[in-house]
Structure formats: structure tokens, C-alpha cells
Motif scaffolding. Structure first.
Motif, PDB file in Angstrom:
ATOM      1  N   GLY A 102       5.678  -3.482  -6.075  1.00  0.00           N
ATOM      2  CA  GLY A 102       4.500  -4.323  -5.932  1.00  0.00           C
ATOM      3  C   GLY A 102       3.320  -3.577  -5.335  1.00  0.00           C
ATOM      4  N   ALA A 103       2.146  -4.143  -5.533  1.00  0.00           N
ATOM      5  CA  ALA A 103       0.918  -3.539  -4.998  1.00  0.00           C
ATOM      6  C   ALA A 103       0.732  -3.941  -3.540  1.00  0.00           C
ATOM      7  CB  ALA A 103      -0.280  -3.979  -5.829  1.00  0.00           C
ATOM      8  N   ILE A 104       0.074  -3.070  -2.795  1.00  0.00           N
ATOM      9  CA  ILE A 104      -0.249  -3.319  -1.384  1.00  0.00           C
ATOM     10  C   ILE A 104      -1.762  -3.478  -1.276  1.00  0.00           C
ATOM     11  CG2 ILE A 104      -0.123  -2.427   0.966  1.00  0.00           C
ATOM     12  CD1 ILE A 104       2.336  -0.854   0.159  1.00  0.00           C
ATOM     13  N   LEU A 105      -2.199  -4.606  -0.731  1.00  0.00           N
ATOM     14  CA  LEU A 105      -3.621  -4.916  -0.611  1.00  0.00           C
ATOM     15  C   LEU A 105      -3.991  -5.080   0.859  1.00  0.00           C
ATOM     16  CD1 LEU A 105      -3.761  -7.680  -3.396  1.00  0.00           C
ATOM     17  CD2 LEU A 105      -4.019  -5.204  -3.680  1.00  0.00           C
ATOM     18  N   ASP A 106      -5.262  -4.867   1.133  1.00  0.00           N
ATOM     19  CA  ASP A 106      -5.738  -5.147   2.491  1.00  0.00           C
ATOM     20  C   ASP A 106      -6.192  -6.601   2.568  1.00  0.00           C
ATOM     21  OD1 ASP A 106      -8.065  -5.193   1.102  1.00  0.00           O
ATOM     22  OD2 ASP A 106      -9.026  -3.540   2.173  1.00  0.00           O
ATOM     23  N   ARG A 107      -6.771  -6.979   3.685  1.00  0.00           N
ATOM     24  CA  ARG A 107      -7.133  -8.384   3.872  1.00  0.00           C
ATOM     25  C   ARG A 107      -8.275  -8.825   2.977  1.00  0.00           C
ATOM     26  NH1 ARG A 107     -10.205  -8.662   9.752  1.00  0.00           N
ATOM     27  NH2 ARG A 107     -11.933  -7.233   9.263  1.00  0.00           N
ATOM     28  N   THR A 108      -9.048  -7.881   2.464  1.00  0.00           N
ATOM     29  CA  THR A 108     -10.147  -8.231   1.557  1.00  0.00           C
ATOM     30  C   THR A 108      -9.727  -8.201   0.093  1.00  0.00           C
ATOM     31  OG1 THR A 108     -10.888  -5.926   1.449  1.00  0.00           O
ATOM     32  CG2 THR A 108     -11.827  -7.326   3.186  1.00  0.00           C
ATOM     33  N   GLY A 109      -8.487  -7.833  -0.186  1.00  0.00           N
ATOM     34  CA  GLY A 109      -8.004  -7.769  -1.564  1.00  0.00           C
ATOM     35  C   GLY A 109      -8.128  -6.411  -2.202  1.00  0.00           C
ATOM     36  N   ALA A 110      -8.596  -5.425  -1.459  1.00  0.00           N
ATOM     37  CA  ALA A 110      -8.711  -4.078  -2.014  1.00  0.00           C
ATOM     38  C   ALA A 110      -7.324  -3.453  -2.124  1.00  0.00           C
ATOM     39  CB  ALA A 110      -9.616  -3.226  -1.131  1.00  0.00           C
TER      40      ALA A 110
END
Length: 213
Positions: free
Chosen positions: A100-108
Motif C-alpha cells: 500500500g501507499a504511504i501518505l502524509d496528513r495532507t494526502g501527499a
């Protein structure tokens, strides 16, 4: 004499001479002779005891065959039939499980998996290791001397059998892998793979991990 007193004449017709029909002598049919037929001998009847014995023997033979077949199915062939039935009911399917992808709190996106290809080789099928390494070197970005070592025929140390697969590169771009497949080099295999892409390079590497693949 007056008319009333004149005598009356009556004309009587004469009877013709008729001959009486002559009777024919009665013709009797000749008596039939009775032909004696030879006596018909009745067919011989089979002995009921013999037929009963034969039917009993055939019935016993059938029961013996059926019993032997049941013993064979229940004792001898039972594991094979059970395994065949289980194999027909079950089937194994390989389902790829991409990371799975890992995103930051802003969705980046901090890290995600992208589709790629792997390139491998079967040394037993490689015709010319040196020329094959030179053809793959510019597309894989690996020195031909390093590739040539993987393309040489070798034997495993455990059992002495020949090595039938060796990794050449993983995470290869789809376009480059397509070019390699179109070259149709003997012994070269191209398959589906994935590559971990980290857009921020070493950003938060201590949290999301960084393997370079």
C-alpha cells in the motif's frame, strides 16, 4: 232357334306332351383315405436341478466379484479417490498483494508501489553468455562483466543439479522490459514485478523505510 238357345262351344287347350326329366344317378364322392401321421416326439425338457445349480453358481460368482470390487474401493483405492476429489474441489490461485501507499496528513505520497518488470535467465538455455550480456547491459544499466557471471552454467552445491534460474535485475521499467522481451534472447525471462517509489527520496526514511527497490 233364337240366339239365346244356340249351343256354346268351349275351347279347351291341349296339353303338350312333356317328357319327365330323367333323374341322374346320384354321384357319391369317393371315400377319403385317412393317412396316419407319424407320432410327434415331444422336446426334451432340461433338468431343473442342473439349471438351478448353474444359476446359483453364476449368482455366487457375481457376488464374489462385487465384494472384491468393494474391498478394493474401500481399502486399496480409497486414498487415491479422496485425493482426486479434493483436488477437483480445490484450486490454488496466486493473487498478487501490492504494498500500500504511504501518505502524509495532507494526502501527499511519501512512498508507493509502481508496476515494473523483472529480468531473469536460465543459464542452461543461454547460447552465448558474452553476447547476451552485451545486449542487456545498456538496457539494464549493469556492466556486461557482472551479467556474464550470472549467465554462465553452474551447478548447485547442495545436490549438484544445474542452476535453472538467476536474477539479472528487478524493478525494471516496463518500456525497457518490453524492449528486452522483443529481442527474444535465448534463456532470458521477463516477468511481472513491482518497484517501491519514494518521491521524497530520504524524507522521513526513518519512519517509512527505504530499501531502494
Amino acid at each position: 232357334m233364337s240366339r239365346s238357345e244356340q249351343p256354346i262351344r268351349v275351347v279347351v287347350p291341349r296339353e303338350r306332351n312333356r317328357r319327365a326329366p330323367t333323374r341322374r344317378k346320384s354321384e357319391r364322392p369317393a371315400p377319403r383315405r385317412l393317412i396316419e401321421k407319424p407320432p410327434v416326439t415331444p422336446p426334451k425338457l432340461g433338468h431343473p436341478k442342473r439349471r438351478l445349480r448353474l444359476a446359483t453358481a453364476v449368482s455366487l460368482l457375481l457376488f464374489v466379484v462385487i465384494g472384491a470390487r468393494l474391498v478394493q474401493l474401500q481399502l486399496t483405492d480409497a486414498p487415491a479417490y479422496a485425493a482426486a476429489g479434493l483436488q477437483e474441489r480445490l484450486s490454488s490461485i496466486d493473487l498478487p498483494a501490492p504494498r500500500g501507499a504511504i501518505l502524509d496528513r495532507t494526502g501527499a505520497v511519501l512512498a508507493h508501489s509502481v508496476e515494473a518488470r523483472y529480468v531473469g535467465a536460465d543459464p542452461e538455455l543461454v547460447v552465448d553468455p558474452a553476447r547476451t550480456a552485451e545486449a542487456l547491459s545498456p538496457l539494464l544499466g549493469i556492466a556486461a562483466s557482472d551479467l556474464s557471471g550470472h549467465l554462465q552454467r553452474k551447478k548447485r552445491e547442495i545436490d549438484g543439479k544445474p542452476v535453472r534460474f538467476a536474477w539479472l535485475a528487478r524493478g525494471v521499467d516496463v518500456d525497457r522490459a518490453t524492449q528486452i522481451a522483443e529481442m527474444k534472447l535465448p534463456g532470458i525471462v521477463v516477468g511481472r514485478d513491482e518497484r517501491r517509489d519514494v518521491p521524497g527520496d530520504d524524507l522521513a526514511a526513518n519512519l517509512i523505510g527505504f530499501t531502494g527497490t
